[in-house]
Design a protein around this motif. Structure first.
Motif, PDB file in Angstrom:
ATOM      1  N   GLY A   1      -0.224  -9.070  -5.540  1.00 42.12           N
ATOM      2  CA  GLY A   1      -0.604  -9.209  -3.980  1.00 42.12           C
ATOM      3  C   GLY A   1       0.665  -7.969  -3.386  1.00 42.12           C
ATOM      4  N   GLU A   2       0.670  -7.292  -3.311  1.00 42.71           N
ATOM      5  CA  GLU A   2       1.396  -6.070  -2.531  1.00 42.71           C
ATOM      6  C   GLU A   2       0.611  -6.318  -0.557  1.00 42.71           C
ATOM      7  N   GLY A   3      -0.211  -6.490  -0.818  1.00 39.99           N
ATOM      8  CA  GLY A   3      -0.743  -6.989   0.622  1.00 39.99           C
ATOM      9  C   GLY A   3      -0.743  -7.963   1.159  1.00 39.99           C
ATOM     10  N   LEU A   4       0.118  -9.035   0.626  1.00 36.81           N
ATOM     11  CA  LEU A   4       0.054 -10.371   1.107  1.00 36.81           C
ATOM     12  C   LEU A   4       0.805 -10.292   1.676  1.00 36.81           C
ATOM     13  N   SER A   5       1.646 -11.605   2.095  1.00 37.56           N
ATOM     14  CA  SER A   5       2.590 -12.365   2.628  1.00 37.56           C
ATOM     15  C   SER A   5       2.865 -11.684   3.947  1.00 37.56           C
TER      16      SER A   5
END
Length: 393
Positions: A292-296
Motif C-alpha cells: 500500500g505504498e501510495g496510501l495513507s
C-alpha cells in the motif's frame, strides 16, 4: 574516517525485527538495537537477548551492551520502546500470566540506563479496559507518555483513545486530565449514507445500556502524535488494514492482498488533559498489494495548526455528511487533498491538484518533516530522481 562503534557477541537476526536505529525526541542521542540469535530452540526455555547501544550526536557511546530479558520468549511480548532525551531507554513489554483463549497478562516497563546492567522493572497498573494498541512517546516536558486505543471489556471494537503519563517513581500511570477519550457515536456515524446510519441507529436502540455492544471502530491506529508548546496534544489516527486471500486450484496456490486506508480520526487534548474536539475525515483508499505504498497520509503541525495531506477521489472534495466517500484506487490518478485544522478544530480543505501532474508515484506517506515548515520526499520513476517539497504558508 570510519570508526568501530560496537561488535555483537554472536550472530544477529536480520531484517527490521532484528535491528534498527531510533533517536531521542531532541535528536541529541540515538539508539542502535539488535536481536541476538536464540541460545535455546524452545520458546519455553529461551530468553531473548538484545543489544542496546546509545550514542551522542558525535558517535561517542554513552552506554551500551547486551541484555537478557527477564522472561522466556513464551511469556513476553515486546510492545514498544523510547529513548529519552536524558539517555534512558524505556522498554515496554507485555507479560503473559495465563496463556490460552482468555489470556491474562499485564504490562511492565523496563528502564535501562548508564551504569546499570539490570533494568528497573515497573509493573504498570492500567484501568480496567482492554488496550488494543500501546505506544511510547516523550512529550515536550520530558514526560514518558503511553497512548493508543482501548475497548471496554467485552466489546470487540475500539471505543476511543487514551493518553497516560508515567510516574517512574511509583510505577503508576496518571491520567492526563480525562485520560480516556471515547469517540461519540455521532462522529462514527458521520459521512455515511442514510441507510448505513439507520442500521447503526437500530443497533444502538437494541443495545442501549449494554457497554459491551457500543458502536466502535476496527483497525484504528496512531499515524502521528504531536505534543505542542502550550501543553496540548494532537493524535492523528487512521483505519488501516490488509486482507489476505489464498486460493488453491488443485495444482497451485495463489495469494492475493488488498490494502485499505480509510477514515481518519483526529483528537485534540488540551493542556489540562481534557478533550477539546474529535474530528472525522472521510476517505477510502485501496491498493491491490500488501505494501500500500501510495496510501495513507502525511501530516505536520505549524503554529498550532494541523496540516494533513493524502491522495483522494475527486468526488470526495465537497462530500455531504449523509454520503460515504468514494474509493480512490492506488496509482489511478486522484487529487492531492490538504486539510488544515485550527486550534479550535475549524477545518479548511484544499485541492492541490491532480497527482498525475507530477509524473511520479507521489507516495505521500513517505514525506518527512523538513526544516522550513515543509514536508519533503525524494522519489524515483522512469530513471529520474525527483525532490518534492510541500510548503505550509
Amino acid at each position: 574516517s570510519p570508526s568501530k562503534l560496537f561488535q555483537s557477541s554472536r550472530g544477529v537476526i536480520g531484517g527490521s525485527y532484528g535491528y534498527g536505529i531510533s533517536t531521542s525526541i531532541d535528536r541529541t542521542k540515538f539508539l542502535y538495537k539488535y536481536t541476538l540469535h536464540n541460545k535455546e530452540r524452545k520458546d519455553e526455555l529461551n530468553k531473548i537477548e538484545y543489544g542496546f547501544h546509545v550514542f551522542d550526536e558525535n558517535l561517542n557511546q554513552i552506554w551500551g551492551g547486551e541484555y537478557e530479558m527477564p522472561y522466556t520468549e513464551i511469556k513476553m511480548r515486546t510492545i514498544d520502546y523510547q529513548l529519552s532525551n536524558d539517555g534512558k531507554l524505556y522498554f515496554l513489554i507485555k507479560v503473559i500470566d495465563v496463556a490460552g483463549k482468555d489470556e491474562i497478562s499485564h504490562f511492565e516497563m523496563l528502564v535501562y540506563e548508564k551504569g546499570n546492567k539490570k533494568p528497573q522493572i515497573i509493573e504498570l497498573k492500567l484501568e480496567e479496559y482492554v488496550h488494543k494498541s500501546t505506544s511510547l512517546y516523550e512529550d515536550k516536558k520530558s514526560n514518558i507518555v503511553i497512548s493508543g486505543f482501548y475497548s471496554k471489556k467485552g466489546n470487540p471494537s475500539i471505543d476511543g483513545a487514551y493518553l497516560l503519563k508515567l510516574e517512574v517513581s511509583n510505577g503508576q500511570f496518571s491520567k492526563v486530565g480525562g485520560g480516556y477519550y471515547e469517540i461519540p457515536s455521532d462522529i462514527i456515524k458521520s459521512y455515511m449514507s442514510d441507510r448505513q446510519k439507520e442500521k447503526l441507529n437500530k443497533k444502538e436502540e437494541k443495545n442501549a445500556g449494554n457497554e459491551k455492544k457500543d458502536l466502535g471502530i476496527n483497525n484504528l491506529g496512531i499515524e502521528d502524535i504531536y505534543f505542542l508548546d502550550d501543553g496540548s496534544t494532537i493524535i492523528v489516527s487512521e483505519i488501516y488494514y490488509v486482507i489476505t486471500r489464498t486460493h488453491y486450484n488443485g495444482k497451485t496456490t495463489t495469494t492475493t492482498y488488498d490494502t485499505y486506508a480509510e477514515d481518519l480520526f483526529v483528537f485534540k487534548i488540551n493542556p489540562q488533559g481534557n478533550l477539546s474536539w474529535i474530528k472525522k475525515i472521510p476517505k477510502r483508499q485501496h491498493s491491490a498489494d500488501a505494501s500500500g505504498e501510495g496510501l495513507s497520509i502525511a501530516s505536520r503541525v505549524k503554529d498550532g495548526h494541523l496540516h494533513i495531506f493524502y491522495i483522494d477521489h475527486i468526488d470526495n472534495f465537497n462530500l455531504p455528511e449523509n454520503e460515504g466517500p468514494k474509493m480512490h484506487q492506488n496509482k489511478r490518478g486522484g487529487y492531492i487533498a490538504a486539510i488544515e485544522f485550527t486550534e479550535s478544530g475549524m477545518a479548511r480543505k484544499i485541492n492541490l491538484g491532480p497527482a498525475d501532474q507530477f509524473e511520479t508515484n507521489f507516495y505521500i506517506r513517505k514525506f518527512r518533516a523538513g526544516k522550513k515548515d515543509n514536508l519533503i520526499a525524494v522519489e524515483r520513476k522512469r530513471k529520474k530522481n525527483m525532490l518534492f517539497s510541500i510548503d505550509m504558508k
